[in-house]
Each structure stands twice: as C-alpha cells, then as structure tokens.
Design a protein around this motif. Structure first.
Motif, PDB file in Angstrom:
ATOM      1  N   GLY A 184       0.795  -1.209   0.000  1.00  0.00           N
ATOM      2  CA  GLY A 184       0.000   0.000   0.000  1.00  0.00           C
ATOM      3  C   GLY A 184       0.827   1.257   0.000  1.00  0.00           C
ATOM      4  N   HIS A 185       2.088   1.152   0.400  1.00  0.00           N
ATOM      5  CA  HIS A 185       2.946   2.323   0.470  1.00  0.00           C
ATOM      6  C   HIS A 185       3.786   2.464  -0.802  1.00  0.00           C
ATOM      7  N   ARG A 186       4.322   3.656  -0.987  1.00  0.00           N
ATOM      8  CA  ARG A 186       5.161   3.939  -2.146  1.00  0.00           C
ATOM      9  C   ARG A 186       6.493   3.212  -2.003  1.00  0.00           C
ATOM     10  N   LEU A 187       6.920   2.574  -3.081  1.00  0.00           N
ATOM     11  CA  LEU A 187       8.187   1.849  -3.068  1.00  0.00           C
ATOM     12  C   LEU A 187       9.314   2.784  -2.649  1.00  0.00           C
ATOM     13  N   PRO A 188      10.135   2.388  -1.681  1.00  0.00           N
ATOM     14  CA  PRO A 188      11.248   3.252  -1.273  1.00  0.00           C
ATOM     15  C   PRO A 188      12.240   3.468  -2.416  1.00  0.00           C
ATOM     16  N   HIS A 189      12.732   4.677  -2.498  1.00  0.00           N
ATOM     17  CA  HIS A 189      13.780   4.980  -3.479  1.00  0.00           C
ATOM     18  C   HIS A 189      15.135   4.558  -2.936  1.00  0.00           C
ATOM     19  N   ALA A 190      15.954   3.973  -3.812  1.00  0.00           N
ATOM     20  CA  ALA A 190      17.358   3.696  -3.493  1.00  0.00           C
ATOM     21  C   ALA A 190      18.109   3.660  -4.823  1.00  0.00           C
ATOM     22  N   TRP A 191      19.372   4.041  -4.797  1.00  0.00           N
ATOM     23  CA  TRP A 191      20.173   4.007  -6.022  1.00  0.00           C
ATOM     24  C   TRP A 191      20.691   2.599  -6.263  1.00  0.00           C
ATOM     25  N   ILE A 192      20.541   2.124  -7.498  1.00  0.00           N
ATOM     26  CA  ILE A 192      21.053   0.818  -7.913  1.00  0.00           C
ATOM     27  C   ILE A 192      21.762   0.985  -9.257  1.00  0.00           C
ATOM     28  N   THR A 201      15.347   2.641  -7.848  1.00  0.00           N
ATOM     29  CA  THR A 201      14.443   1.495  -7.768  1.00  0.00           C
ATOM     30  C   THR A 201      13.081   1.856  -8.369  1.00  0.00           C
ATOM     31  N   LEU A 202      12.713   3.138  -8.317  1.00  0.00           N
ATOM     32  CA  LEU A 202      11.438   3.569  -8.883  1.00  0.00           C
ATOM     33  C   LEU A 202      11.431   3.478 -10.403  1.00  0.00           C
ATOM     34  N   ASP A 203      12.619   3.390 -11.027  1.00  0.00           N
ATOM     35  CA  ASP A 203      12.689   3.278 -12.481  1.00  0.00           C
ATOM     36  C   ASP A 203      12.380   1.867 -12.979  1.00  0.00           C
ATOM     37  N   THR A 238      11.266  -8.416 -13.723  1.00  0.00           N
ATOM     38  CA  THR A 238      11.828  -8.885 -12.457  1.00  0.00           C
ATOM     39  C   THR A 238      13.212  -8.278 -12.274  1.00  0.00           C
ATOM     40  N   ALA A 239      13.591  -8.092 -11.028  1.00  0.00           N
ATOM     41  CA  ALA A 239      14.890  -7.505 -10.726  1.00  0.00           C
ATOM     42  C   ALA A 239      15.397  -8.045  -9.399  1.00  0.00           C
ATOM     43  N   ARG A 240      16.560  -8.692  -9.455  1.00  0.00           N
ATOM     44  CA  ARG A 240      17.216  -9.124  -8.227  1.00  0.00           C
ATOM     45  C   ARG A 240      18.249  -8.069  -7.855  1.00  0.00           C
ATOM     46  N   ILE A 241      18.147  -7.553  -6.637  1.00  0.00           N
ATOM     47  CA  ILE A 241      19.034  -6.491  -6.177  1.00  0.00           C
ATOM     48  C   ILE A 241      19.841  -7.007  -4.994  1.00  0.00           C
ATOM     49  N   GLY A 242      21.146  -6.819  -5.051  1.00  0.00           N
ATOM     50  CA  GLY A 242      21.998  -7.255  -3.954  1.00  0.00           C
ATOM     51  C   GLY A 242      23.330  -6.546  -3.966  1.00  0.00           C
ATOM     52  N   ALA A 243      24.098  -6.787  -2.956  1.00  0.00           N
ATOM     53  CA  ALA A 243      25.425  -6.184  -2.876  1.00  0.00           C
ATOM     54  C   ALA A 243      26.325  -6.758  -3.957  1.00  0.00           C
ATOM     55  N   ALA A 244      27.387  -6.048  -4.268  1.00  0.00           N
ATOM     56  CA  ALA A 244      28.338  -6.515  -5.275  1.00  0.00           C
ATOM     57  C   ALA A 244      28.881  -7.889  -4.884  1.00  0.00           C
ATOM     58  N   PRO A 273       2.293  -0.330 -11.280  1.00  0.00           N
ATOM     59  CA  PRO A 273       2.787   0.709 -12.193  1.00  0.00           C
ATOM     60  C   PRO A 273       2.848   2.107 -11.580  1.00  0.00           C
ATOM     61  N   ASP A 274       2.056   2.361 -10.526  1.00  0.00           N
ATOM     62  CA  ASP A 274       2.079   3.683  -9.897  1.00  0.00           C
ATOM     63  C   ASP A 274       3.063   3.748  -8.728  1.00  0.00           C
ATOM     64  N   HIS A 275       3.992   2.780  -8.671  1.00  0.00           N
ATOM     65  CA  HIS A 275       5.079   2.755  -7.686  1.00  0.00           C
ATOM     66  C   HIS A 275       4.639   2.346  -6.287  1.00  0.00           C
ATOM     67  N   HIS A 276       3.402   1.922  -6.125  1.00  0.00           N
ATOM     68  CA  HIS A 276       2.963   1.465  -4.812  1.00  0.00           C
ATOM     69  C   HIS A 276       3.088  -0.050  -4.710  1.00  0.00           C
ATOM     70  N   VAL A 277       3.462  -0.510  -3.527  1.00  0.00           N
ATOM     71  CA  VAL A 277       3.664  -1.942  -3.298  1.00  0.00           C
ATOM     72  C   VAL A 277       2.312  -2.640  -3.225  1.00  0.00           C
ATOM     73  N   ALA A 278       2.157  -3.682  -4.030  1.00  0.00           N
ATOM     74  CA  ALA A 278       0.911  -4.446  -4.038  1.00  0.00           C
ATOM     75  C   ALA A 278       0.963  -5.626  -3.077  1.00  0.00           C
ATOM     76  N   TRP A 279       2.167  -6.149  -2.852  1.00  0.00           N
ATOM     77  CA  TRP A 279       2.329  -7.345  -2.019  1.00  0.00           C
ATOM     78  C   TRP A 279       3.799  -7.518  -1.723  1.00  0.00           C
ATOM     79  N   ARG A 280       4.085  -8.194  -0.621  1.00  0.00           N
ATOM     80  CA  ARG A 280       5.480  -8.541  -0.345  1.00  0.00           C
ATOM     81  C   ARG A 280       5.551  -9.818   0.481  1.00  0.00           C
ATOM     82  N   SER A 281       6.645 -10.515   0.325  1.00  0.00           N
ATOM     83  CA  SER A 281       6.959 -11.676   1.146  1.00  0.00           C
ATOM     84  C   SER A 281       8.336 -11.419   1.732  1.00  0.00           C
ATOM     85  N   THR A 282       8.437 -11.395   3.033  1.00  0.00           N
ATOM     86  CA  THR A 282       9.707 -11.047   3.650  1.00  0.00           C
ATOM     87  C   THR A 282      10.765 -12.123   3.450  1.00  0.00           C
TER      88      THR A 282
END
Length: 302
Positions: A184-192, A201-203, A238-244, A273-282
């Motif tokens: 329900g919240h806006r996806l957090p921005h972070a540089w990747i 991440t919003l891109d 899909t996008a997998r994001i992780g440390a180098a 598409p509007d940058h809001h989170v629809a679902w998540r699994s921790t």
C-alpha cells in the motif's frame, strides 16, 4: 501608497462524497479542493491520475474486470481527506506565525506598531521576544517541509494484498519521511546500478507494467513471476538487487536498498505501475508460483 481596491479571499475546503459514479470518474480539484498551504492540491491531483491510469489501462485492455476501478476511490479518497485537513490546518497556522511578530490582523491596529518595535528592539527583552518567535517559526515546518505528507501516504485497502503489519508511526509534523515497503505504500527509493548505469528502484516499474523486486536469492520468485505474468497476460519485469558479488543483476551500490527493503535476500516485493507496493513476502515461499497466482488473482479481482 494609495490603495485602490481591497478584495477578500475565503479559505475553502471540499471533498467529494464519491470519486466514481458509473462511467464518470473525478480527480484533482473536482474531487478535492483546499487552500494552497503545503502545496498539496496539485500533488494530490497528479497522484489521483497516477493511481487511476494503470487501472483504466488494465480494464480497457481486458486484463482486469471493471471492479478494479472501484479501488480508485477506496485508495484515493482517504488520502484526499487527510490532505485537505492538513492544508486547512497549515493555513490556519499561518496566522500564528504572523502573530508571532505582531503583524496579525487579530492584533488591534493600535498595538501592531508597538509589537513590531518590540520584535526589533536590540535590548535583552527584544532578544527574548525574537527567541519566542523563532520557536513558533520552527513549527511552520509542518507547512513548508511536510515531506511525509507528499510521499509518505499509503493505502490500507484496494488493489493490494495486506501482509498483516501495522502502519509505521509518523512524525506529528510530517517533516520526516520513513520509507517502507509495506503493501500500500510507495516503493522506497534507493540508487542501484546495472552494467555501470545508475538508476532508482522507482525506475524499475513501467507506465502500465508491474515489477517484482527480490534479493539476490530470489531466483525462484523471478522464475515463478514469468509464468504467472504469462498466465494473467500482465506485463511484468523482475529484478534481483543485492550487494556486489552476490550475483544479482542490480547492485545495491551504497547499501541504501538493504536499509529500506524490509525483506531478506530470499524475499520479494511486487510493485504496481504507480510505484505502490501491491504485495510482499519477507522471505522465500514454499510454492512461489501458486503464491503469486493467488496474489494477482486477489488484487486484480480475477
């Protein structure tokens, strides 16, 4: 100076009872009207359009039933209510700030000069008057620096699948925004970065497509997402994001994403598409394909 004309301006605050009646939908000033304090009027209108556009596209394209459009009012009207109330409150507080230096219209005209002189008085008492006013000026951050009102809003019901977590506490003055990946919240921005190209991440989300973001161990989610997207005829990246060095396609260059993602390396976040989170699994799921199929069926009402 000669004053030729004086006009009055009255603070108005309106919120529509409904955002949709049949084939008629309203947004922007037609749905909510408020004083210009905080600058929320235009922002709220743009958010309305951002919320509604992808839903209309999904329905008109045959990807979702007409009931998906009903979530527009369910999601946006509570935000409209909150923003109208906040703007009215901030507009009222303007008077408090003006009164702090003695220029308010509620102060008798005969005393305004005296109050202003006291404010500029170089004496120790003048220092006290200015110190008091300064503390009042700082409270104006709720009207000029309310970042959490601009991007911290979230939807509690609508085209999303809640995960049972509580809404994060908000700073009363709304001048501090704490990003969250809660549904329900806006996806957090972070540089990747990917292949040396930096982006947010919003891109990752498109104008009509969804994005599934996982940690470096989220390959099962990504593979399942491809199958489910084909089944539901939904555009999805899909996008997998992780440390180098973790093998993820996108690198979390400065640890910014890990600080706000609120999932493990095996978890996943589905973004609209509007940058809001629809679902998540921790964390990882026992049957990612089945889980994602149920998720899409739920919030697309399929």
């Amino acid at each position: 100076m000669t004053v030729h004309k004086v006009t009055d301006w009255i603070v108005h605050a309106h919120l529509a009872d409904r955002y949709r009646v049949g084939r008629v939908l309203i947004a922007g000033d037609a749905a909510h009207r408020q004083p210009p304090a905080v600058g929320l009027g235009l922002n709220t209108g743009i958010q309305d359009a951002h919320n509604l556009a992808w839903k209309l596209a999904a329905v008109l394209g045959g990807g979702a039933p007409d009931s998906l459009i009903d979530t527009y009012e369910a999601e946006r009207r509570p935000v409209g209510r909150e923003n109208v109330d906040w703007a009215v409150s901030a507009a009222g507080h303007h008077q408090v700030v003006i009164d702090a230096i003695g220029a308010g219209h509620d102060i008798p005209a005969g005393r305004r000069g005296q109050r202003l002189e006291a404010y500029f008085d170089p004496s120790p008492l003048g220092d006290t008057v200015r110190a008091r006013a300064l503390e009042i000026f700082h409270t104006h951050r709720g009207g000029c620096q309310s970042l959490d009102m601009e991007v911290g809003f979230g939807y509690e019901e609508g085209a999303l699948v809640p995960d049972g977590t509580e809404r994060p506490a908000r700073v009363p003055m709304r001048n501090v925004h704490r990003p969250t990946s809660r549904p329900g919240h806006r996806l957090p921005h972070a540089w990747i970065t990917r292949d040396g190209r930096r982006q947010s991440t919003l891109d990752l989300t498109g104008t009509t497509g969804f994005a599934l973001i996982t940690g470096p161990e989220g390959t099962p989610w990504c593979e399942a997402a491809a199958l489910v997207a084909e089944k539901f005829s939904v555009p999805l990246v899909t996008a997998r994001i992780g440390a180098a060095g973790t093998g993820a396609e996108y690198a979390d260059v400065d640890g910014g994403w890990e600080a706000v993602r609120q999932i493990t390396d095996a978890g996943a976040i589905l973004v609209r598409p509007d940058h809001h989170v629809a679902w998540r699994s921790t964390d990882a799921g026992e049957d990612p394909e089945q889980i994602l199929a149920e998720v899409f069926a739920a919030f697309l009402d399929r």
